[in-house]
Motif scaffolding. Structure first.
Motif, PDB file in Angstrom:
ATOM      1  N   UNK A 154       0.841  -1.203   0.000  1.00 33.73           N
ATOM      2  CA  UNK A 154       0.000   0.000   0.000  1.00 33.73           C
ATOM      3  C   UNK A 154       0.874   1.250   0.000  1.00 33.73           C
ATOM      4  N   UNK A 155       1.964   1.249   0.761  1.00 35.25           N
ATOM      5  CA  UNK A 155       2.881   2.391   0.805  1.00 35.25           C
ATOM      6  C   UNK A 155       3.551   2.588  -0.555  1.00 35.25           C
ATOM      7  N   UNK A 156       3.947   1.503  -1.203  1.00 36.63           N
ATOM      8  CA  UNK A 156       4.588   1.614  -2.524  1.00 36.63           C
ATOM      9  C   UNK A 156       3.605   2.156  -3.552  1.00 36.63           C
ATOM     10  N   UNK A 157       2.368   1.677  -3.520  1.00 41.33           N
ATOM     11  CA  UNK A 157       1.340   2.185  -4.443  1.00 41.33           C
ATOM     12  C   UNK A 157       1.068   3.660  -4.154  1.00 41.33           C
ATOM     13  N   UNK A 158       1.042   4.050  -2.899  1.00 42.30           N
ATOM     14  CA  UNK A 158       0.840   5.455  -2.504  1.00 42.30           C
ATOM     15  C   UNK A 158       1.971   6.341  -3.020  1.00 42.30           C
ATOM     16  N   UNK A 159       3.232   5.854  -2.891  1.00 45.21           N
ATOM     17  CA  UNK A 159       4.381   6.616  -3.387  1.00 45.21           C
ATOM     18  C   UNK A 159       4.329   6.756  -4.911  1.00 45.21           C
ATOM     19  N   UNK A 160       3.975   5.673  -5.595  1.00 40.23           N
ATOM     20  CA  UNK A 160       3.860   5.743  -7.057  1.00 40.23           C
ATOM     21  C   UNK A 160       2.753   6.706  -7.476  1.00 40.23           C
ATOM     22  N   UNK A 161       1.638   6.671  -6.756  1.00 43.49           N
ATOM     23  CA  UNK A 161       0.531   7.584  -7.044  1.00 43.49           C
ATOM     24  C   UNK A 161       0.945   9.041  -6.830  1.00 43.49           C
ATOM     25  N   UNK A 162       1.642   9.309  -5.721  1.00 42.51           N
ATOM     26  CA  UNK A 162       2.106  10.674  -5.436  1.00 42.51           C
ATOM     27  C   UNK A 162       3.101  11.130  -6.495  1.00 42.51           C
TER      28      UNK A 162
END
Length: 101
Positions: free
Chosen positions: A5-13
């Motif tokens: 979830x953190x990796x997806x959040x970083x990619x989204x940001x």
């Protein structure tokens, strides 16, 4: 799972900020393009104004225009003395007679 979830959040940001920077870059290019066009229009208007003020634009006869240019060139090297004026008149009259033939 929390790492995913953190990796997806970083990619989204990262994707969000990349898109924002791309949009800002496009806007800056458009502004620079408009500024360049305005400067070009100002430069062209200035050149048109200078050309309109040119005395040669009012002369229709090419012989008179040539005489004007010759006199301007001669006057740069000093005053147009009577002898120089006579020489210019003889050259122009010779050319004018040849053009009439």
């Amino acid at each position: 799972m929390h790492i995913l979830i953190a990796a997806i959040g970083l990619l989204g940001a990262a994707a969000f900020w990349w898109y924002r920077l791309k949009i800002m870059n496009d806007a800056a290019r458009e502004v620079a393009d408009v500024v360049g066009r305005v400067q070009g229009n100002i430069r062209r208007k200035k050149l048109r104004k200078q050309a309109a003020l040119s005395p040669l634009t009012a002369i229709d006869d090419p012989v008179v225009a040539a005489a004007t240019l010759i006199t301007a060139i001669v006057s740069e090297h000093g005053p147009v003395l009577p002898q120089r004026e006579a020489d210019i008149r003889s050259v122009i009259s010779d050319r004018g007679q040849k053009a009439d033939r």
